[in-house]
Enzyme design. Structure first.
Site, PDB file in Angstrom:
ATOM      1  N   ARG A 128     -10.245  -7.827  -9.217  1.00 14.00           N
ATOM      2  CA  ARG A 128      -9.119  -7.399 -10.085  1.00 14.00           C
ATOM      3  C   ARG A 128      -7.745  -7.781  -9.525  1.00 14.00           C
ATOM      4  NH1 ARG A 128     -12.452  -2.750 -11.045  1.00 14.00           N
ATOM      5  NH2 ARG A 128     -13.453  -3.058 -13.059  1.00 14.00           N
ATOM      6  N   LYS A 150       2.279 -19.791 -13.061  1.00 15.17           N
ATOM      7  CA  LYS A 150       1.358 -20.106 -14.165  1.00 15.17           C
ATOM      8  C   LYS A 150       0.037 -20.561 -13.541  1.00 15.17           C
ATOM      9  CE  LYS A 150       4.271 -21.415 -18.063  1.00 15.17           C
ATOM     10  NZ  LYS A 150       4.668 -22.516 -18.967  1.00 15.17           N
ATOM     11  N   GLU A 192       8.094 -35.426 -13.108  1.00 20.41           N
ATOM     12  CA  GLU A 192       8.467 -34.002 -13.143  1.00 20.41           C
ATOM     13  C   GLU A 192       9.770 -33.772 -12.356  1.00 20.41           C
ATOM     14  OE1 GLU A 192       6.878 -31.867 -15.017  1.00 20.41           O
ATOM     15  OE2 GLU A 192       4.733 -32.351 -15.081  1.00 20.41           O
ATOM     16  N   LYS A 234      13.544 -25.097 -10.503  1.00 19.37           N
ATOM     17  CA  LYS A 234      12.429 -24.340 -11.088  1.00 19.37           C
ATOM     18  C   LYS A 234      12.559 -22.860 -10.745  1.00 19.37           C
ATOM     19  CE  LYS A 234       7.854 -23.993 -12.573  1.00 19.37           C
ATOM     20  NZ  LYS A 234       6.576 -24.599 -12.861  1.00 19.37           N
ATOM     21  N   GLU A 244       8.387 -17.043 -20.080  1.00 19.01           N
ATOM     22  CA  GLU A 244       8.684 -18.000 -21.153  1.00 19.01           C
ATOM     23  C   GLU A 244       8.921 -17.297 -22.483  1.00 19.01           C
ATOM     24  OE1 GLU A 244       6.423 -21.632 -20.509  1.00 19.01           O
ATOM     25  OE2 GLU A 244       6.450 -21.977 -22.674  1.00 19.01           O
ATOM     26  N   ARG A 249      12.439 -21.004 -19.914  1.00 19.82           N
ATOM     27  CA  ARG A 249      11.341 -21.646 -19.184  1.00 19.82           C
ATOM     28  C   ARG A 249      10.707 -22.732 -20.058  1.00 19.82           C
ATOM     29  NH1 ARG A 249       6.822 -19.100 -15.061  1.00 19.82           N
ATOM     30  NH2 ARG A 249       5.873 -21.114 -14.617  1.00 19.82           N
ATOM     31  N   ASN A 253       9.100 -27.683 -20.591  1.00 23.73           N
ATOM     32  CA  ASN A 253       8.120 -28.438 -21.384  1.00 23.73           C
ATOM     33  C   ASN A 253       8.723 -29.713 -21.975  1.00 23.73           C
ATOM     34  OD1 ASN A 253       6.164 -26.493 -20.902  1.00 23.73           O
ATOM     35  ND2 ASN A 253       6.782 -25.262 -22.663  1.00 23.73           N
ATOM     36  N   HIS A 256       6.533 -32.573 -23.090  1.00 18.68           N
ATOM     37  CA  HIS A 256       5.150 -32.105 -23.116  1.00 18.68           C
ATOM     38  C   HIS A 256       4.512 -32.150 -24.504  1.00 18.68           C
ATOM     39  CE1 HIS A 256       5.985 -30.966 -19.045  1.00 18.68           C
ATOM     40  NE2 HIS A 256       4.818 -30.378 -18.875  1.00 18.68           N
ATOM     41  N   HIS A 260       1.370 -34.131 -24.441  1.00 23.29           N
ATOM     42  CA  HIS A 260       0.090 -33.480 -24.730  1.00 23.29           C
ATOM     43  C   HIS A 260      -0.720 -34.323 -25.723  1.00 23.29           C
ATOM     44  CE1 HIS A 260      -2.804 -30.321 -25.716  1.00 23.29           C
ATOM     45  NE2 HIS A 260      -2.625 -30.696 -26.969  1.00 23.29           N
ATOM     46  N   HIS A 274      -1.341 -36.439 -16.013  1.00 22.22           N
ATOM     47  CA  HIS A 274      -0.436 -35.486 -16.665  1.00 22.22           C
ATOM     48  C   HIS A 274       1.044 -35.896 -16.490  1.00 22.22           C
ATOM     49  CE1 HIS A 274       1.141 -31.691 -18.142  1.00 22.22           C
ATOM     50  NE2 HIS A 274       1.846 -31.579 -17.035  1.00 22.22           N
TER      51      HIS A 274
HETATM   52  P1  NAD Z   1      -4.655 -33.093  -8.868  1.00 24.69           P
HETATM   53  O1  NAD Z   1      -4.620 -31.732  -8.327  1.00 24.69           O
HETATM   54  O2  NAD Z   1      -5.853 -33.507  -9.660  1.00 24.69           O
HETATM   55  O3  NAD Z   1      -4.435 -34.129  -7.682  1.00 24.69           O
HETATM   56  C1  NAD Z   1      -4.474 -35.504  -7.963  1.00 24.69           C
HETATM   57  C2  NAD Z   1      -5.423 -36.247  -7.017  1.00 24.69           C
HETATM   58  O4  NAD Z   1      -4.781 -36.405  -5.760  1.00 24.69           O
HETATM   59  C3  NAD Z   1      -6.728 -35.525  -6.741  1.00 24.69           C
HETATM   60  O5  NAD Z   1      -7.751 -36.472  -6.655  1.00 24.69           O
HETATM   61  C4  NAD Z   1      -6.506 -34.914  -5.353  1.00 24.69           C
HETATM   62  O6  NAD Z   1      -7.704 -34.749  -4.631  1.00 24.69           O
HETATM   63  C5  NAD Z   1      -5.640 -35.954  -4.713  1.00 24.69           C
HETATM   64  N1  NAD Z   1      -4.744 -35.454  -3.664  1.00 24.69           N
HETATM   65  C6  NAD Z   1      -4.032 -34.313  -3.677  1.00 24.69           C
HETATM   66  N2  NAD Z   1      -3.217 -34.263  -2.612  1.00 24.69           N
HETATM   67  C7  NAD Z   1      -3.445 -35.380  -1.883  1.00 24.69           C
HETATM   68  C8  NAD Z   1      -2.910 -35.905  -0.689  1.00 24.69           C
HETATM   69  N3  NAD Z   1      -1.906 -35.296  -0.042  1.00 24.69           N
HETATM   70  N4  NAD Z   1      -3.392 -37.071  -0.238  1.00 24.69           N
HETATM   71  C9  NAD Z   1      -4.377 -37.740  -0.907  1.00 24.69           C
HETATM   72  N5  NAD Z   1      -4.899 -37.316  -2.079  1.00 24.69           N
HETATM   73  C10 NAD Z   1      -4.437 -36.146  -2.550  1.00 24.69           C
HETATM   74  O7  NAD Z   1      -3.405 -33.411  -9.829  1.00 24.69           O
HETATM   75  P2  NAD Z   1      -1.904 -32.867  -9.907  1.00 24.69           P
HETATM   76  O8  NAD Z   1      -1.163 -33.934 -10.616  1.00 24.69           O
HETATM   77  O9  NAD Z   1      -1.398 -32.388  -8.609  1.00 24.69           O
HETATM   78  O10 NAD Z   1      -2.045 -31.597 -10.842  1.00 24.69           O
HETATM   79  C11 NAD Z   1      -2.429 -31.721 -12.201  1.00 24.69           C
HETATM   80  C12 NAD Z   1      -2.801 -30.345 -12.685  1.00 24.69           C
HETATM   81  O11 NAD Z   1      -1.672 -29.486 -12.590  1.00 24.69           O
HETATM   82  C13 NAD Z   1      -3.260 -30.306 -14.132  1.00 24.69           C
HETATM   83  O12 NAD Z   1      -4.430 -29.532 -14.228  1.00 24.69           O
HETATM   84  C14 NAD Z   1      -2.112 -29.587 -14.855  1.00 24.69           C
HETATM   85  O13 NAD Z   1      -2.558 -28.841 -15.965  1.00 24.69           O
HETATM   86  C15 NAD Z   1      -1.585 -28.701 -13.769  1.00 24.69           C
HETATM   87  N6  NAD Z   1      -0.191 -28.294 -13.919  1.00 24.69           N
HETATM   88  C16 NAD Z   1       0.095 -26.977 -13.802  1.00 24.69           C
HETATM   89  C17 NAD Z   1       1.396 -26.546 -13.904  1.00 24.69           C
HETATM   90  C18 NAD Z   1       1.717 -25.090 -13.707  1.00 24.69           C
HETATM   91  O14 NAD Z   1       2.874 -24.692 -13.905  1.00 24.69           O
HETATM   92  N7  NAD Z   1       0.776 -24.282 -13.313  1.00 24.69           N
HETATM   93  C19 NAD Z   1       2.429 -27.463 -14.125  1.00 24.69           C
HETATM   94  C20 NAD Z   1       2.118 -28.810 -14.228  1.00 24.69           C
HETATM   95  C21 NAD Z   1       0.791 -29.231 -14.123  1.00 24.69           C
HETATM   96  N1  GLY Z   2       5.288 -26.411 -15.745  1.00 22.84           N
HETATM   97  C1  GLY Z   2       5.864 -25.579 -16.749  1.00 22.84           C
HETATM   98  C2  GLY Z   2       6.152 -24.190 -16.269  1.00 22.84           C
HETATM   99  O1  GLY Z   2       5.885 -23.834 -15.148  1.00 22.84           O
HETATM  100  O2  GLY Z   2       6.641 -23.421 -17.033  1.00 22.84           O
END
Ligand code: NAD
Ligand code: GLY
Length: 379
Positions: A128, A150, A192, A234, A244, A249, A253, A256, A260, A274
Site C-alpha cells: 500500500r 508521474k 525534452e 520542471k 495537472e 503542468r 505536453n 505530445h 502520441h 518517445h
Molecule cells: P528507456 O527507459 O527505455 O531507456 C532507453 C534505453 O536506454 C533502454 O534500452 C535502456 O536500457 C538504455 N539505457 C538507459 N540508460 C542507459 C545508459 N546510461 N547507458 C546505456 N544504455 C542505457 O527510455 P527513456 O527514453 O528513458 O524513457 C521512456 C519512458 O519514459 C516511456 O515509457 C515514457 O512513457 C516514459 N516517460 C515518463 C514520463 C513521466 O513523467 N513519468 C515523462 C516522459 C516519458
Molecule cells: N512529462 C510530463 C509531466 O511530467 O507532466
C-alpha cells in the site's frame, strides 16, 4: 567524493510535506548510498534496474549502499517498453515480494523512464505504498520523467493509462552515465530539454540554438547546464500544478498530441522513440500555431531548423522505419482523439504564440488541422 568529481548541484522540488531534492553531478552513482541514507525509513532498499543498465552501473550502486551500511536487494527487468506491460508489472511485484520488503523498505529505480515509471508505480502500490528514489540514467529521465511523480504502466488500451502520482524522496542524476547512452537515445532526450525553452523560456531556447549541438556531441558542461536548467523548469511547474489541474503542468505536453499519434501509428516501438515523437510533435505544433496565425512563421521555422540541425527526425518522411510510407491523415487524427489528453473526444493541444509562449487549447479548427497533417505527410 572522488577528487575528479565536480561539485554537485541541487534543485528543490517544493511540494508541501513532500518536497525533495534533485542532485545533479558527476560520479554520483558512487554517492547514492551516502546521499540516500538520511532519508531512508530503515537501511533497506531494493534496486530495480533493467538488463542493460544493471550490468553497467549496478555494482557501483551496490558498493555505495554497502559503504553506507544499507542492505540492498535487487531485481532486474528486461530493457524496453515491454517491461511496462501489465503482465511484466505483475512479475515485478512478485519478484519484489520475494525479497520480503516491509513498509520501511525503499525502492530505488536505476534506469531510464521505463524503469522509473515502473518502479515508481510499484512503490505506490507495494504494501500500500513505500518510498522510492530515482537514479535516472537517460537524458530523458534526468530532465523529465524522474521528476514530478508521474508513475505508471501500459495496457492494451494505451500507454500510461494505469498509474499514480507518487513523488520520489530523492532524485540523483549522475551526468557521467550518459556517456554510455546510445546517441539516438541522447538525441531523443534532447527534444525534452528543448521543450522547456519552447514552453516559457525564450532565452533558454536561444541557449539551445547556441549549445544544443555541443550537448548532443557529448560536451559535459553543456549537458550539466541543460539538465540543471530543465530540472529547475520542471520543478517549478510541478510545484505549481502537481496534478495537472490548472493547464500549467499540461504545458509539458507540448508536442505530445501530435507525438502520441506518430507513436501510436508506429506501434510505440523502436521505429520512433518517445523523445523523437515529442520533437516531431513540437515542430508540428509550431507549424499549426503559425498556420492558425497565432505565431510568427519565422518562429516555427526556427523550431524545425534547430531540431533538424541537431539530428532529430522532424519530417514525417524520415520517421518510422517501414511505417514511413503509410502515414494517413485520418488515422493520425483518430489517434489524437484516442490520446488520454483528449476530453470527451475534443482534442487538447499545446500551441504557441511564439517561442517561449506556449498555451493549452481545446479549440482547434479541424479543417486547418487536417490541411496541416496533409501538408506534413506530403513534405
Ligand atoms: P528507456 O527507459 O527505455 O531507456 C532507453 C534505453 O536506454 C533502454 O534500452 C535502456 O536500457 C538504455 N539505457 C538507459 N540508460 C542507459 C545508459 N546510461 N547507458 C546505456 N544504455 C542505457 O527510455 P527513456 O527514453 O528513458 O524513457 C521512456 C519512458 O519514459 C516511456 O515509457 C515514457 O512513457 C516514459 N516517460 C515518463 C514520463 C513521466 O513523467 N513519468 C515523462 C516522459 C516519458
Ligand atoms: N512529462 C510530463 C509531466 O511530467 O507532466
Amino acid at each position: 567524493m572522488s577528487a575528479r568529481a565536480s561539485p554537485a548541484r541541487t534543485v528543490r522540488v517544493d511540494l508541501a510535506g513532500r518536497a525533495y531534492d534533485i542532485v545533479i553531478g558527476s560520479r554520483l552513482i558512487d554517492r547514492v548510498g551516502e546521499l540516500a541514507a538520511p532519508l531512508l525509513a530503515a537501511p533497506r532498499v531494493i534496486v530495480v534496474s533493467d538488463d542493460v543498465v544493471a550490468p553497467l552501473y549496478g555494482a557501483r550502486l551496490a558498493a555505495s549502499f554497502k559503504e553506507a551500511g544499507i542492505e540492498a536487494g535487487n531485481v532486474t527487468v528486461p530493457a524496453g517498453e515491454s517491461s511496462k506491460e501489465f503482465a511484466a508489472f505483475g512479475r515485478l511485484m512478485n519478484d519484489l515480494l520475494d525479497r520480503r520488503p516491509d513498509r520501511k523498505t525503499t525502492l530505488v529505480a536505476l534506469g531510464g523512464g521505463v524503469v522509473g515509471d515502473l518502479t515508481g508505480f510499484a512503490a505506490a502500490v507495494l504494501l500500500r505504498g513505500v518510498d522510492f528514489i530515482q537514479v535516472p540514467t537517460t537524458l530523458l529521465a534526468q530532465v523529465d520523467s524522474s521528476v514530478g511523480g508521474k508513475t505508471g504502466i501500459n495496457t492494451r488500451h494505451g500507454k500510461n493509462l494505469v498509474g499514480a502520482f507518487h513523488q520520489p524522496r530523492l532524485v540523483i542524476a549522475d551526468t557521467d552515465v550518459l556517456d554510455t547512452l546510445p546517441h539516438r537515445e541522447l538525441l531523443a532526450g534532447y527534444a525534452e530539454v528543448a521543450k522547456y525553452g519552447l514552453i516559457d523560456d525564450a532565452a533558454f531556447w536561444d541557449w539551445c540554438e547556441a549549445h544544443g549541438a555541443a550537448l548532443v556531441a557529448g560536451d559535459p558542461a553543456a549537458r550539466a547546464c541543460a539538465i540543471e536548467h530543465s530540472c529547475r523548469a520542471k520543478a517549478r511547474i510541478v510545484a505549481a500544478d502537481e496534478r495537472e489541474t490548472a493547464d500549467l503542468r499540461a504545458l509539458l505536453n507540448l508536442g505530445h498530441t501530435f507525438g502520441h499519434a506518430l507513436e501510436a501509428e508506429t506501434g510505440f516501438g523502436p521505429d520512433l522513440l518517445h523523445g523523437e515523437a515529442v520533437g516531431a510533435g513540437m515542430a508540428l505544433a509550431f507549424d499549426l500555431s503559425a498556420k492558425l496565425g497565432l505565431c510568427p512563421a519565422f518562429d516555427a521555422e526556427r523550431v524545425r531548423r534547430h531540431l533538424s540541425a541537431v539530428g532529430l527526425p522532424v519530417r514525417l518522411r524520415t520517421i518510422g522505419g517501414d511505417n514511413r510510407r503509410r502515414w494517413d491523415t485520418a488515422r493520425l487524427i483518430d489517434h489524437m482523439r484516442g490520446d488520454k489528453k483528449a476530453e470527451a473526444g475534443r482534442l487538447t493541444f499545446v500551441l504557441a504564440r511564439g517561442i517561449g509562449k506556449a498555451f493549452v487549447t481545446r479549440e482547434v479548427d479541424m479543417a486547418a488541422l487536417r490541411d496541416l497533417v496533409d501538408a506534413a505527410i506530403a513534405a
